[in-house]
Design a protein around this motif. Structure first.
Motif, PDB file in Angstrom:
ATOM      1  N   HIS A   1       5.551  -2.464   4.059  1.00 25.74           N
ATOM      2  CA  HIS A   1       6.926  -1.711   4.117  1.00 25.74           C
ATOM      3  C   HIS A   1       7.677  -2.419   5.090  1.00 25.74           C
ATOM      4  O   HIS A   1       7.121  -2.327   6.216  1.00 25.74           O
ATOM      5  CB  HIS A   1       6.633  -0.494   4.136  1.00 25.74           C
ATOM      6  CG  HIS A   1       5.881   0.201   2.859  1.00 25.74           C
ATOM      7  ND1 HIS A   1       6.507   0.326   1.602  1.00 25.74           N
ATOM      8  CD2 HIS A   1       4.548   0.607   2.781  1.00 25.74           C
ATOM      9  CE1 HIS A   1       5.656   0.705   0.653  1.00 25.74           C
ATOM     10  NE2 HIS A   1       4.337   1.085   1.424  1.00 25.74           N
TER      11      HIS A   1
ATOM     12  N   GLY B   1      -2.755   3.566   7.836  1.00 34.57           N
ATOM     13  CA  GLY B   1      -2.213   2.137   7.994  1.00 34.57           C
ATOM     14  C   GLY B   1      -1.881   2.012   9.512  1.00 34.57           C
ATOM     15  O   GLY B   1      -1.697   2.891  10.496  1.00 34.57           O
TER      16      GLY B   1
ATOM     17  N   VAL C   1       2.266   4.906   0.742  1.00 31.13           N
ATOM     18  CA  VAL C   1       1.830   5.849   1.724  1.00 31.13           C
ATOM     19  C   VAL C   1       2.095   7.183   1.429  1.00 31.13           C
ATOM     20  O   VAL C   1       3.471   7.476   1.078  1.00 31.13           O
ATOM     21  CB  VAL C   1       2.724   5.377   3.138  1.00 31.13           C
ATOM     22  CG1 VAL C   1       2.619   6.596   4.126  1.00 31.13           C
ATOM     23  CG2 VAL C   1       2.354   3.980   3.577  1.00 31.13           C
ATOM     24  N   LYS C   2       1.037   8.127   1.278  1.00 30.39           N
ATOM     25  CA  LYS C   2       1.545   9.409   0.846  1.00 30.39           C
ATOM     26  C   LYS C   2       2.242  10.122   1.717  1.00 30.39           C
ATOM     27  O   LYS C   2       2.007  10.149   2.888  1.00 30.39           O
ATOM     28  CB  LYS C   2       0.305  10.010   0.290  1.00 30.39           C
ATOM     29  CG  LYS C   2       0.507  10.686  -1.073  1.00 30.39           C
ATOM     30  CD  LYS C   2      -0.976  11.480  -1.235  1.00 30.39           C
ATOM     31  CE  LYS C   2      -0.850  12.881  -1.432  1.00 30.39           C
ATOM     32  NZ  LYS C   2       0.206  13.547  -1.923  1.00 30.39           N
TER      33      LYS C   2
ATOM     34  N   THR D   1       0.747  -1.816   7.601  1.00 30.24           N
ATOM     35  CA  THR D   1       1.320  -1.275   6.411  1.00 30.24           C
ATOM     36  C   THR D   1       2.768  -1.006   6.542  1.00 30.24           C
ATOM     37  O   THR D   1       3.673  -1.250   5.429  1.00 30.24           O
ATOM     38  CB  THR D   1       0.643   0.252   6.409  1.00 30.24           C
ATOM     39  OG1 THR D   1      -0.763   0.336   6.126  1.00 30.24           O
ATOM     40  CG2 THR D   1       1.234   1.012   5.211  1.00 30.24           C
ATOM     41  N   LEU D   2       3.285  -0.853   7.726  1.00 33.44           N
ATOM     42  CA  LEU D   2       4.695  -0.635   7.879  1.00 33.44           C
ATOM     43  C   LEU D   2       5.208  -1.767   9.164  1.00 33.44           C
ATOM     44  O   LEU D   2       4.564  -1.702  10.253  1.00 33.44           O
ATOM     45  CB  LEU D   2       4.951   0.612   8.452  1.00 33.44           C
ATOM     46  CG  LEU D   2       6.454   0.878   8.889  1.00 33.44           C
ATOM     47  CD1 LEU D   2       7.497   0.941   7.629  1.00 33.44           C
ATOM     48  CD2 LEU D   2       6.371   2.372   9.472  1.00 33.44           C
TER      49      LEU D   2
ATOM     50  N   GLU E   1       3.959   8.566   9.738  1.00 30.72           N
ATOM     51  CA  GLU E   1       3.634   8.785   8.619  1.00 30.72           C
ATOM     52  C   GLU E   1       2.613   7.517   7.804  1.00 30.72           C
ATOM     53  O   GLU E   1       1.699   7.803   7.192  1.00 30.72           O
ATOM     54  CB  GLU E   1       4.852   8.788   7.513  1.00 30.72           C
ATOM     55  CG  GLU E   1       4.855   8.752   6.060  1.00 30.72           C
ATOM     56  CD  GLU E   1       4.449  10.028   5.487  1.00 30.72           C
ATOM     57  OE1 GLU E   1       4.039  11.079   6.173  1.00 30.72           O
ATOM     58  OE2 GLU E   1       4.506  10.515   4.349  1.00 30.72           O
ATOM     59  N   ALA E   2       3.106   6.404   8.256  1.00 28.96           N
ATOM     60  CA  ALA E   2       2.039   5.283   8.003  1.00 28.96           C
ATOM     61  C   ALA E   2       0.825   5.518   8.602  1.00 28.96           C
ATOM     62  O   ALA E   2      -0.072   5.153   8.108  1.00 28.96           O
ATOM     63  CB  ALA E   2       2.695   4.167   8.293  1.00 28.96           C
TER      64      ALA E   2
ATOM     65  N   SER F   1      -1.623   7.930   6.907  1.00 32.26           N
ATOM     66  CA  SER F   1      -2.393   7.262   5.775  1.00 32.26           C
ATOM     67  C   SER F   1      -3.416   6.053   6.136  1.00 32.26           C
ATOM     68  O   SER F   1      -3.641   5.491   5.210  1.00 32.26           O
ATOM     69  CB  SER F   1      -1.349   6.843   4.754  1.00 32.26           C
ATOM     70  OG  SER F   1      -0.985   5.352   5.165  1.00 32.26           O
TER      71      SER F   1
ATOM     72  N   MET G   1       8.293   4.389   0.827  1.00 37.95           N
ATOM     73  CA  MET G   1       6.864   4.204   1.430  1.00 37.95           C
ATOM     74  C   MET G   1       5.699   4.561   0.322  1.00 37.95           C
ATOM     75  O   MET G   1       4.688   4.391   0.275  1.00 37.95           O
ATOM     76  CB  MET G   1       6.569   4.654   2.684  1.00 37.95           C
ATOM     77  CG  MET G   1       7.258   3.792   3.607  1.00 37.95           C
ATOM     78  SD  MET G   1       6.937   3.891   5.523  1.00 37.95           S
ATOM     79  CE  MET G   1       5.998   5.227   5.675  1.00 37.95           C
ATOM     80  N   GLU G   2       6.326   5.829  -0.470  1.00 38.95           N
ATOM     81  CA  GLU G   2       5.300   6.240  -1.644  1.00 38.95           C
ATOM     82  C   GLU G   2       5.159   5.493  -2.732  1.00 38.95           C
ATOM     83  O   GLU G   2       4.179   5.139  -3.436  1.00 38.95           O
ATOM     84  CB  GLU G   2       5.766   7.548  -2.158  1.00 38.95           C
ATOM     85  CG  GLU G   2       5.530   8.665  -1.044  1.00 38.95           C
ATOM     86  CD  GLU G   2       5.481  10.093  -1.631  1.00 38.95           C
ATOM     87  OE1 GLU G   2       4.669  10.987  -1.586  1.00 38.95           O
ATOM     88  OE2 GLU G   2       6.810  10.485  -2.154  1.00 38.95           O
TER      89      GLU G   2
ATOM     90  N   THR H   1       0.930  -1.183   0.085  1.00 31.27           N
ATOM     91  CA  THR H   1      -0.282  -0.016  -0.079  1.00 31.27           C
ATOM     92  C   THR H   1       0.838   1.190   0.138  1.00 31.27           C
ATOM     93  O   THR H   1       1.644   1.510   0.960  1.00 31.27           O
ATOM     94  CB  THR H   1      -0.889  -0.104   1.137  1.00 31.27           C
ATOM     95  OG1 THR H   1      -1.370  -1.352   1.571  1.00 31.27           O
ATOM     96  CG2 THR H   1      -2.104   0.996   1.234  1.00 31.27           C
TER      97      THR H   1
END
Ligand code: ADP
Ligand code: MG
Length: 679
Positions: free
Chosen positions: A401, A300, A233-234, A372-373, A294-295, A298, A266-267, A231
């Motif tokens: 990630h 996650g 992550v913006k 996500t991470l 950051e995760a 988004s 991650m993006e 996925t």
């Protein structure tokens, strides 16, 4: 020939020997042939005993009158006897090598290579190496030396190999990139050299083979990772800026750079597979916290894994409140966690955003709603299997990630070859205001004179002390590094002695056999400054952060590896006060180069490079991965050979599915693949 057959199919290897070999990781015929000599002894030009002159000598003769006795001092066993040839006899002496008593047949001739010197009123041959005369190549005088394993010494390995001599001709080719027969010849001459040149040729091929496999494995990993989906992550510049602005300190440039590299990874919609390397105290946790935030932004979930419960709770306490201030719900999940089912429900529902934990996170069937991470601290502490389990926990068809963190620096030369295809971020800068750690080697005899005042001074100043011991209990030994068991002072004995010496100080002990809860409590008290001296085993080695501890004493320092000593030392020097580290050596031996290097340098990367040169890559990597990757010979300074292996591996990859016909090669590299991949 079936290289996968058990070693027991070899002549002379019975179940008992096979059991010892198995413990040394030698299970198959292949393992057996690839158990290469660590060195060669040259037994050329034996001198008649009547003509011996002081210095390095080689003599050929039979052994007589072997006896052993104990020296009163320092628990030493002394083996003495006579070596006799046609011209005379000479006394021979070995220390702590009782296997010598069983090694020699009275009617057989042996070669001895050692120092002929005048000692205690007479001439003697001191600690010679030895080989059965018929085992040594007549032309070259060369005999291979093998690493000893549980009672199996060089002469045993030579005996087994001799009876397997005709099997070498059946060793099949492995690589399509070299001429047929090169492999079997190389392996043969590695064990039966007939000249220095034949050894060099053998090493060159075997190093090439090893590099080829490693590089191929790394390239295949990269390909496979690129096939996975993650996925994206913006990157949320504004929110991250707010977060950084609220930190109690300024990020180092290295931290900024690493975070930026992570955000960019991650993006993408392929999973990040990044290793964050930073010396002890370089602030890796903060970089992980940034990635976690950051995760979270988004939507996650994040799992942060630490190798010990102590460390997991420290991470939790360190970043939990910080992240909490930004609406992130963080939880701690270790073996000691109460109300686990409730917590797990909250993780499964997505109510908890960041979970900090130990292995328990993997072995318990913890479900995530949107993992996500994954951050793995001290990644080498985790097995490949565990990493794979974690990947299975992510949402369908998506891999998380992955950010692995390690304070054991991988020497740059090693990185270029083995990790050539792994993304690495480096924190090569310590936060401002850190005081250097002054390191001193101290013979134990000077304990009371130099060290005790230092301890009192530290405690009076309101600071704290770590005292590291090798063993938990007396007589337990600890290692096989040559330190005598009797010389090792245990955590328990040392604690008692210190308590007697300093009755007014608060002294407690910590070791790996204590219950997790107990350990946490002790660590907690130490963190709060309620303990003056913490006597501990290496359980405090990894990551523990108590800035008020400014003095570290490492007892029996010779018993540890360079990387481990550096790690241990990194537990002090974390605050703004100058810290000291004393390396205690027992006895009167001159300190090893290892310790001297440590005294001189506090740069983990430099020390890793030194360690690589001194010990070879196998052991370095061994420290990272518990010996799973056993780099035997690859010469990492041989850039030409590396380039050739790289080019050849690249070409080989072009075969695509055609690669599968090289079954042994492909099977073999799956071992390396598991290690260089992080997921
Ligand atoms: P390590 O890389 O060994 O894991 P830590 O993440 O434990 O290091 O950080 C060590 C200490 O440094 C912690 O107390 C942490 O809060 C602090 N720290 C981290 N980054 C900075 C910084 N940029 N400036 C000052 N202190 C920092
Ligand atoms: Mg850390």
């Amino acid at each position: 020939m079936d290289l996968n057959a058990s070693v027991e199919t070899l002549k002379g290897v019975g179940p008992k020997t096979a059991e010892i070999l198995k413990k040394a990781g030698i299970r198959t015929v292949r393992d057996f042939f690839y158990n290469l000599p660590r060195d060669y002894e040259n037994f050329q030009a034996a001198t008649s005993i009547s003509e011996l002159r002081p210095g390095k000598v080689v003599v050929k003769g039979k052994i007589e009158n072997l006896t052993s006795r104990r020296a009163k001092k320092r628990n030493l066993s002394i083996i003495e006897g006579l070596v006799r040839d046609e011209t005379g006899a000479v006394k021979v002496v070995w220390f702590n090598q009782s296997y010598r008593l069983r090694q020699f047949a009275p009617d057989k001739e042996y070669l001895f290579s050692g120092t002929f010197e005048f000692k205690n009123g007479r001439f003697q041959l001191t600690s010679p190496s030895s080989a059965l005369y018929t085992d040594v190549d007549l032309r070259s005088g060369l005999a291979p030396i093998y690493v000893a394993h549980g009672g199996l010494k060089s002469n045993d390995f030579r005996r087994f190999l001799n009876s397997a001599r005709d099997k070498f001709a059946e060793i099949p080719d492995l690589l399509p990139t070299v001429k047929s027969g090169v492999r079997r010849e190389a392996l043969f001459y590695a064990h039966f050299p007939n000249s220095e040149k034949s050894i060099a040729g053998a090493r060159e091929y075997l190093a090439y083979e090893e590099l080829f496999e490693l590089i191929l494995a790394a390239k295949l990993n990269r390909r496979e990772n690129e096939k996975l989906r993650a996925t994206p992550v913006k990157f949320d510049a504004g929110k991250i800026r707010d977060f950084v602005a609220k930190l109690p300190f300024k990020l180092t440039n290295a931290q900024r750079r690493a975070a930026w590299e992570i955000f960019q990874d991650m993006e993408k919609n392929t999973p990040m597979n990044r290793l964050l390397q930073g010396d002890v105290g370089s602030g890796k946790t903060m970089v992980a916290a940034l990635a976690a935030y950051e995760a979270f932004l988004s939507g996650g979930q994040v799992a942060i894994l630490a190798p010990t419960a102590i460390l997991a709770s420290q991470h939790y306490e360190g970043i939990g409140p910080l992240l909490g201030g930004f609406g992130v719900k963080t939880a701690l999940l270790t073996g000691a966690t109460k109300k686990k089912p409730e917590l797990k429900k909250m993780i499964a529902s997505g109510e908890v955003n960041v979970v900090v934990g130990t292995h328990a996170l993997l072995t318990d069937n913890t479900e995530f709603s949107n993992l996500t991470l994954v951050v793995i601290d001290e990644q080498h502490r985790f097995g490949v299997e565990q990493r794979q389990k974690l990947t299975l926990k992510s949402p369908k068809d998506k891999a998380p990630h992955l950010l692995a963190m390690t304070a054991t620096p991988i020497p740059r030369s090693l990185q270029l070859t083995i990790f050539g295809d792994l993304d690495v971020s480096i924190l090569d800068e310590l936060p401002k205001g850190r005081q250097p750690i002054e390191t001193k080697i101290l013979p134990e005899i000077e304990l009371s004179e130099k060290l005790y005042p230092e301890i009192l001074k530290t405690v009076k100043a309101g600071q704290q002390v770590y005292w590291i011991c090798k063993a938990i209990e007396d007589g337990a030994g600890g290692d096989n590094s040559g330190t005598n068991k009797a010389d090792i002072t245990s955590v328990k004995a040392r604690t008692k002695r210190l308590q007697e010496l300093f009755p007014k100080l608060k002294i407690e002990l910590l070791h790996g056999k204590m219950k997790p809860l107990e350990k946490d409590e002790v660590m907690g008290r130490f963190s709060e400054g309620k303990i003056d001296i913490l006597v501990s085993t290496t359980v405090v080695e990894v990551g523990v952060d108590v800035p008020n501890a400014t003095l570290m004493i490492i007892e029996n320092a010779e018993g540890y590896g360079l990387a481990q000593l550096h790690q241990l030392r990194g537990r002090v020097g974390r605050g703004s006060v100058k810290s000291d580290c004393f390396l205690l050596t027992s006895g009167d031996a001159t300190p090893s180069r290892r310790l001297k290097e440590l005294e001189k340098s506090s740069d983990g990367f430099h020390l890793a490079e030194v360690d690589l040169k001194m010990r070879g890559p196998g052991e370095i990597y061994g420290a990272l991965q518990h010996g799973a990757l056993d780099l035997r010979i690859a010469s990492l300074s041989d850039t030409k050979l590396i380039q050739k292996a790289q080019k050849d591996a690249e070409n080989f990859l072009k075969l695509g599915p055609g690669m599968l016909q090289y079954k042994e090669l492909m099977d073999g590299i799956s071992k390396y693949q598991q290690i260089t991949t992080l997921n």
